[in-house]
Structure formats: structure tokens, C-alpha cells
Write an enzyme that holds these catalytic residues in place. Structure first.
Site, PDB file in Angstrom:
ATOM      1  CB  SER A 101     -54.524-101.436  57.194  1.00 43.66           C
ATOM      2  OG  SER A 101     -55.840-100.888  57.569  1.00 43.66           O
ATOM      3  CB  CYS A 102     -58.724-105.083  56.862  1.00 44.79           C
ATOM      4  SG  CYS A 102     -57.922-106.713  56.234  1.00 44.79           S
ATOM      5  CB  ILE A 103     -60.071-100.463  58.650  1.00 45.69           C
ATOM      6  CG1 ILE A 103     -58.887-100.737  59.563  1.00 45.69           C
ATOM      7  CG2 ILE A 103     -61.252-101.190  58.693  1.00 45.69           C
ATOM      8  CD1 ILE A 103     -59.321-100.513  61.187  1.00 45.69           C
TER       9      ILE A 103
END
Lengths: 103, 167
Positions: A101-103
Site C-alpha cells: 500500500s502507498c498510504i
């Protein structure tokens, strides 16, 4: 894929040390791996690891926002529990794959 | 034979000079992604990027529907620029962008800034742009540490393993 002995038991981990098979994980392994990060695991840490494992096994995408809204700790608390990689380190200690995930 | 040595990234200084949803979020995602990896992050908002940290504007960011060749209709057909000019279309497209991001657990701007600050990231506003738009410190969201000059920004950008990223 490689074999690694953690807390006396041989487990399969990938090149970055993440578990290939979450079912091989136990709490003693988390305690041993946490020493690499100079983290002494407390009940709070284990609550997070348990939450991550449950969500991962339920097929949910993990984000720090989700953990921050879990009611266990807020995002600031999460950074304090796992300094230098709140989601990355906690996922490794929880015996689940590296979060995609990027967040 | 040349040897290749790699130095890990230690600090990113991200400048956001635009106020569209996609530019502001690119900056926020990069800053948040940095602190999540244990990389120090400093965010500097300037010119129209100031909208992202101005209390009155931060929740009303839009995506431009005119002159954006990458914008497509649901289904993939190109989005006609003439359609983008009609009243309400930009707001509709912006609403769709935000709801798509919400589905991916991407938070609203204010919450995103809180997340970055919680991870040790720092938020600054550009003095020249603030002067130009008549913006004072109290117009800005509480996550902003200060309004600083470009010189002060560069002073923070020193050290091996530091990168400056301009959005």
C-alpha cells in the site's frame, strides 16, 4: 524464498525477511524479530500485530490510516510503537507479507 | 570496472506549487510515504499549492477539466474540453476523483496532513506566495509550522541523502 530459524523453529521467509506463510508465525518469533529493531514488544504491540493478522487474513488492504482508526492506537502512537516503519515493521513482526500500500 | 555505490534516501523536501487535487495529493502521498519508510519529509507549499493548507480552500480542491488530455469519461472515452467548460462539470469530476480515492483509504487533505505530522513530517508555507495572496499564518491550517523564505527552505535541505522534489 529461504529458510530461517526464528525462536528455534524453521520458517519460510522472503529476501526481505517477511513470512511466506503467516500460519508458521508465533509470538516468540515476533519478540525475537523485534530485537533487530530494538523494540521490546508490549501488550499494545501485540494488539496491533493481532489486528494486522486478522485484517490480512480477512483479505483487507492494510494502511496506516486503517490501523490509526482501529481504536488500538492513533497514527502518532503507531509511529512510536514501530519507529522508522509503522506499517512495514509491524507487518513483518506480525508474520504477514510486506504491505503493498502507498498510504 | 566502475563500482556502483548506493546511498539510502534520508530526507525528501517536497515543493508543491499547484492547487489541483492530483498535484496536491501527489505531494501528500510522497511525503506520507517517506515518513512511513522512516525517511524525513518536509513539505513546502507555494503559489497555488497554498490552497492545500489554507483553511478556507483545502477541502474544495478541484481537478481541471479543461486542457487535460489525460482526462477520460468513465469507460475510457476522451473527455471533451468543451464539456469541461460547462458549470458544475469540474465540481462533479472533482467529487468523483475524491470518492475514488476515499475507496482506496486515501484521506481528505486535512487528515492527510495530520498523518504526515504524526509521522514526524513538517509542513511549511512559502512567504512570497503568502504575501502575494495576502495570506497570514492564521489563515493556514494548524499543521503548518511556519511561513518561510526559500532561503530557509534550502537551509533545511542539507545533508547527504537528501532530495528536493518539485511538483
Amino acid at each position: 524464498m529461504a529458510d530461517k530459524v526464528i525462536a528455534g523453529i524453521t520458517v519460510n521467509v522472503n529476501a526481505e525477511g517477511y513470512f511466506e506463510d503467516p500460519s508458521q508465525w508465533n509470538k516468540e518469533m515476533a519478540i525475537e524479530m523485534a530485537r533487530e529493531y530494538d523494540i521490546e514488544l508490549t501488550d499494545k504491540h501485540f494488539e496491533i500485530l493481532k489486528y494486522l493478522r486478522e485484517k490480512y487474513l480477512a483479505g483487507e488492504q492494510l494502511t496506516i490510516r486503517k490501523v490509526g482508526n482501529s481504536g488500538i492506537t492513533d497514527i502518532k502512537g503507531l509511529y512510536q510503537l514501530f519507529p522508522g516503519g509503522p506499517l512495514k515493521i509491524s507487518s513483518r513482526l506480525a508474520g504477514i507479507p510486506k504491505p503493498a500500500s502507498c498510504i | 570496472m566502475a563500482t556502483k555505490e548506493e546511498y539510502p534516501l534520508k530526507k525528501v523536501c517536497i515543493i508543491c506549487a499547484k492547487g489541483t487535487i492530483e498535484d496536491v495529493y501527489a505531494a501528500l502521498i510522497m511525503a506520507n510515504g517517506a515518513v512511513m519508510e522512516g525517511i524525513e519529509a518536509k513539505l513546502f507549499f507555494t503559489f497555488f499549492g497554498l490552497d492545500a493548507i489554507t483553511i478556507k480552500q483545502m477541502n474544495k480542491l478541484h481537478t481541471g477539466t479543461v486542457g487535460n488530455p489525460a482526462l477520460r469519461m468513465p469507460g475510457g472515452l476522451p473527455f471533451p474540453t468543451l464539456l469541461g467548460m460547462l458549470p458544475g462539470v469540474e465540481a462533479g469530476v472533482s467529487f468523483m476523483m475524491k470518492s475514488q480515492m476515499e475507496k482506496l483509504d486515501v484521506p481528505p487533505v486535512k487528515e492527510f496532513l495530520e498523518m504526515i505530522v504524526a509521522g514526524g513530517g513538517e509542513i511549511y508555507a512559502c512567504k512570497m506566495a503568502a504575501d502575494m495572496f495576502k495570506i497570514e499564518k492564521e489563515d493556514l491550517t494548524e499543521e503548518v509550522i511556519d511561513i518561510i523564505t526559500v532561503g530557509q527552505f534550502y537551509e533545511m535541505a542539507g545533508g547527504q541523502g537528501t532530495q528536493i522534489i518539485f511538483i
